[in-house]
Design a protein around this motif. Sequence first.
Motif, PDB file in Angstrom:
ATOM      1  N   ARG A 179       9.434   0.432   9.355  1.00  0.00           N
ATOM      2  CA  ARG A 179      10.347  -0.308   8.468  1.00  0.00           C
ATOM      3  C   ARG A 179       9.731  -0.497   7.087  1.00  0.00           C
ATOM      4  O   ARG A 179      10.448  -0.669   6.104  1.00  0.00           O
ATOM      5  CB  ARG A 179      10.675  -1.683   9.061  1.00  0.00           C
ATOM      6  CG  ARG A 179      11.581  -1.650  10.262  1.00  0.00           C
ATOM      7  CD  ARG A 179      11.886  -3.029  10.794  1.00  0.00           C
ATOM      8  NE  ARG A 179      12.768  -3.782   9.894  1.00  0.00           N
ATOM      9  CZ  ARG A 179      13.389  -4.903  10.254  1.00  0.00           C
ATOM     10  NH1 ARG A 179      13.216  -5.402  11.466  1.00  0.00           N
ATOM     11  NH2 ARG A 179      14.167  -5.534   9.403  1.00  0.00           N
ATOM     12  N   HIS A 180       8.415  -0.449   7.006  1.00  0.00           N
ATOM     13  CA  HIS A 180       7.728  -0.749   5.757  1.00  0.00           C
ATOM     14  C   HIS A 180       6.958   0.436   5.176  1.00  0.00           C
ATOM     15  O   HIS A 180       6.758   0.484   3.960  1.00  0.00           O
ATOM     16  CB  HIS A 180       6.794  -1.943   5.975  1.00  0.00           C
ATOM     17  CG  HIS A 180       7.478  -3.088   6.649  1.00  0.00           C
ATOM     18  ND1 HIS A 180       8.448  -3.837   6.016  1.00  0.00           N
ATOM     19  CD2 HIS A 180       7.396  -3.562   7.925  1.00  0.00           C
ATOM     20  CE1 HIS A 180       8.910  -4.751   6.872  1.00  0.00           C
ATOM     21  NE2 HIS A 180       8.287  -4.603   8.015  1.00  0.00           N
ATOM     22  N   CYS A 181       6.541   1.372   6.023  1.00  0.00           N
ATOM     23  CA  CYS A 181       5.880   2.594   5.534  1.00  0.00           C
ATOM     24  C   CYS A 181       6.015   3.671   6.591  1.00  0.00           C
ATOM     25  O   CYS A 181       5.309   3.643   7.614  1.00  0.00           O
ATOM     26  CB  CYS A 181       4.409   2.333   5.219  1.00  0.00           C
ATOM     27  SG  CYS A 181       3.539   3.829   4.607  1.00  0.00           S
ATOM     28  N   MET A 182       6.904   4.625   6.350  1.00  0.00           N
ATOM     29  CA  MET A 182       7.152   5.652   7.357  1.00  0.00           C
ATOM     30  C   MET A 182       5.941   6.549   7.562  1.00  0.00           C
ATOM     31  O   MET A 182       5.655   6.970   8.686  1.00  0.00           O
ATOM     32  CB  MET A 182       8.371   6.485   6.985  1.00  0.00           C
ATOM     33  CG  MET A 182       8.747   7.497   8.055  1.00  0.00           C
ATOM     34  SD  MET A 182      10.306   8.338   7.718  1.00  0.00           S
ATOM     35  CE  MET A 182      10.246   9.647   8.962  1.00  0.00           C
ATOM     36  N   SER A 183       5.210   6.862   6.495  1.00  0.00           N
ATOM     37  CA  SER A 183       4.025   7.705   6.642  1.00  0.00           C
ATOM     38  C   SER A 183       2.989   7.052   7.549  1.00  0.00           C
ATOM     39  O   SER A 183       2.382   7.710   8.408  1.00  0.00           O
ATOM     40  CB  SER A 183       3.395   8.003   5.277  1.00  0.00           C
ATOM     41  OG  SER A 183       4.155   8.936   4.547  1.00  0.00           O
ATOM     42  N   SER A 184       2.780   5.748   7.377  1.00  0.00           N
ATOM     43  CA  SER A 184       1.814   5.036   8.218  1.00  0.00           C
ATOM     44  C   SER A 184       2.262   5.038   9.672  1.00  0.00           C
ATOM     45  O   SER A 184       1.449   5.222  10.589  1.00  0.00           O
ATOM     46  CB  SER A 184       1.630   3.602   7.722  1.00  0.00           C
ATOM     47  OG  SER A 184       1.059   3.584   6.425  1.00  0.00           O
ATOM     48  N   ARG A 214       0.801  -1.220   0.000  1.00  0.00           N
ATOM     49  CA  ARG A 214       0.000   0.000   0.000  1.00  0.00           C
ATOM     50  C   ARG A 214       0.838   1.275   0.000  1.00  0.00           C
ATOM     51  O   ARG A 214       0.285   2.384  -0.045  1.00  0.00           O
ATOM     52  CB  ARG A 214      -0.904   0.025   1.236  1.00  0.00           C
ATOM     53  CG  ARG A 214      -1.927  -1.089   1.301  1.00  0.00           C
ATOM     54  CD  ARG A 214      -2.584  -1.128   2.669  1.00  0.00           C
ATOM     55  NE  ARG A 214      -3.442  -2.301   2.838  1.00  0.00           N
ATOM     56  CZ  ARG A 214      -3.837  -2.778   4.013  1.00  0.00           C
ATOM     57  NH1 ARG A 214      -3.445  -2.164   5.133  1.00  0.00           N
ATOM     58  NH2 ARG A 214      -4.603  -3.850   4.084  1.00  0.00           N
ATOM     59  N   ALA A 215       2.158   1.160   0.075  1.00  0.00           N
ATOM     60  CA  ALA A 215       3.009   2.342   0.241  1.00  0.00           C
ATOM     61  C   ALA A 215       2.841   3.337  -0.901  1.00  0.00           C
ATOM     62  O   ALA A 215       2.758   4.554  -0.678  1.00  0.00           O
ATOM     63  CB  ALA A 215       4.470   1.926   0.376  1.00  0.00           C
ATOM     64  N   ALA A 216       2.781   2.846  -2.140  1.00  0.00           N
ATOM     65  CA  ALA A 216       2.627   3.746  -3.292  1.00  0.00           C
ATOM     66  C   ALA A 216       1.284   4.459  -3.243  1.00  0.00           C
ATOM     67  O   ALA A 216       1.187   5.663  -3.514  1.00  0.00           O
ATOM     68  CB  ALA A 216       2.780   2.966  -4.592  1.00  0.00           C
ATOM     69  N   GLU A 251      -7.769   1.121   4.931  1.00  0.00           N
ATOM     70  CA  GLU A 251      -7.545  -0.281   5.313  1.00  0.00           C
ATOM     71  C   GLU A 251      -6.435  -0.396   6.354  1.00  0.00           C
ATOM     72  O   GLU A 251      -6.493  -1.251   7.250  1.00  0.00           O
ATOM     73  CB  GLU A 251      -7.186  -1.121   4.081  1.00  0.00           C
ATOM     74  CG  GLU A 251      -8.282  -1.216   3.037  1.00  0.00           C
ATOM     75  CD  GLU A 251      -8.250  -0.077   2.036  1.00  0.00           C
ATOM     76  OE1 GLU A 251      -8.922  -0.206   0.990  1.00  0.00           O
ATOM     77  OE2 GLU A 251      -7.555   0.929   2.285  1.00  0.00           O
ATOM     78  N   THR A 252      -5.422   0.459   6.238  1.00  0.00           N
ATOM     79  CA  THR A 252      -4.314   0.412   7.192  1.00  0.00           C
ATOM     80  C   THR A 252      -4.760   0.901   8.563  1.00  0.00           C
ATOM     81  O   THR A 252      -4.419   0.299   9.591  1.00  0.00           O
ATOM     82  CB  THR A 252      -3.140   1.262   6.677  1.00  0.00           C
ATOM     83  OG1 THR A 252      -2.667   0.705   5.449  1.00  0.00           O
ATOM     84  CG2 THR A 252      -1.998   1.297   7.686  1.00  0.00           C
ATOM     85  N   ILE A 253      -5.531   1.994   8.593  1.00  0.00           N
ATOM     86  CA  ILE A 253      -6.062   2.470   9.873  1.00  0.00           C
ATOM     87  C   ILE A 253      -6.945   1.398  10.509  1.00  0.00           C
ATOM     88  O   ILE A 253      -6.879   1.155  11.729  1.00  0.00           O
ATOM     89  CB  ILE A 253      -6.856   3.775   9.686  1.00  0.00           C
ATOM     90  CG1 ILE A 253      -5.937   4.892   9.166  1.00  0.00           C
ATOM     91  CG2 ILE A 253      -7.513   4.195  10.996  1.00  0.00           C
ATOM     92  CD1 ILE A 253      -4.817   5.293  10.085  1.00  0.00           C
ATOM     93  N   ALA A 254      -7.748   0.727   9.692  1.00  0.00           N
ATOM     94  CA  ALA A 254      -8.597  -0.351  10.210  1.00  0.00           C
ATOM     95  C   ALA A 254      -7.746  -1.489  10.764  1.00  0.00           C
ATOM     96  O   ALA A 254      -8.076  -2.070  11.811  1.00  0.00           O
ATOM     97  CB  ALA A 254      -9.524  -0.864   9.105  1.00  0.00           C
TER      98      ALA A 254
END
Length: 409
Positions: free
Chosen positions: A92-97, A41-43, A54-57
């Motif tokens: 490590r996988h998505c800094m924004s998240s 989902r990073a892009a 979906e990530t927040i969920a």
Amino acid sequence: MTMQQAVMSNNTEGNAYSLGSPRAEALLAAARAMAPALRERAAECRAQSRVPDETIADFKEAGFFKILQPEQWGGYAMDPQVFYSVGLEIARHCMSSAWVLGVVAVHNWQLAVFDDRAAQDVWGEDPGVLISSSYAPVGKVTPVDGGYRLSGRWSFSSGSAHCQWAFLGAVVPVEGAPFDMANYRTFLVPASAYEIVDNWDVVGLQGTGSHDIVVDDVFVPEHRTHRSIDGYYCDNPGNAVNAAPLYRLPFMQVFVRAVCTASLGALEGELDDFIEVAKTRKAGPVAMSADPAARAVAATVKASIEEMKLTMVRNFDAMMACTRAGQPIPIEDRVRYRYDSSVVADRCLELSGAMLKASGSGGIRLGSELLSRHLDILASQAHVANHSRPFADNMGGILFGDENRDFAI
């Protein structure tokens, strides 16, 4: 067992709220399990200028927003070491998240130190409601009967699209001192009372969705404000109901880790990517993985990451030991802990730059994961909590015999 795990085990044995406990291990396992989804989902996260719903969920389902939340609201009230260890894994996988998780979930800790009526307002019907923030003291405040009228425009409210309330900073004017930071407060405002201005167009951390928030002459009752000086003295209105040692920590010591942890976790993810690049890249006949210079860079980055992790854990271990014993945290230690967190972004950017340079010309191509992570870490330096010079000046002054000059410690 790694050195960090050994230190955690020694410091937390028998404590159900600390690293090494079954719940902490389950939370960390959940964070590690999210790696494929976060990378996939990073892009989208960058392109949409927001963390995917979906990530927040997923974060909610895993219980990440509950880690620092009081138990009376269904939270776990765990030590900050647990929360920030989860953040490291996500970054490590998505800094924004990870950034949004850090700065939004830490608000569940701050709400606990507000007057308890504020928590009733926010969580009375749904303890899963989230809060964004922008703490810059830019608001215009007019004291009125029962509270204040608040107006202003605040920038950099990360994750605001996912939140139903916002913490906003302003100084309450008093006679003879219209702008004295000793009178700084955080104001709690519902989403119905502000406008989000979609203007997040930046070079890094694009997915944080750190938009502007505009408030136009809104009434804020007294109980929805929190005085920063109470946070400094670790004696807050919310301690009347939230008396656990966790809620006796200085506010800024808890909050600032949210904006350095993401950089540190991203650096660790960048090292993972750097190692992958080294497996296939060649400079002429020499494989990058056999290049002494590239090996030295990898070794330096790895050792630095572990050192910074241990420092962050050690500092919170020491602070929690004080609060559990009912003792104040020494001011000189608080000054040092504040400096320790502020230099993380500086060090991460320097180490990231070394990896980017060692990766060769391919590292600067659009789409390079090394470049994307480097720009995220670069963007993190814009946060005032990551400006290390003032904290170095204060700490150096104390070492030379001066008094502490900073109440944001």
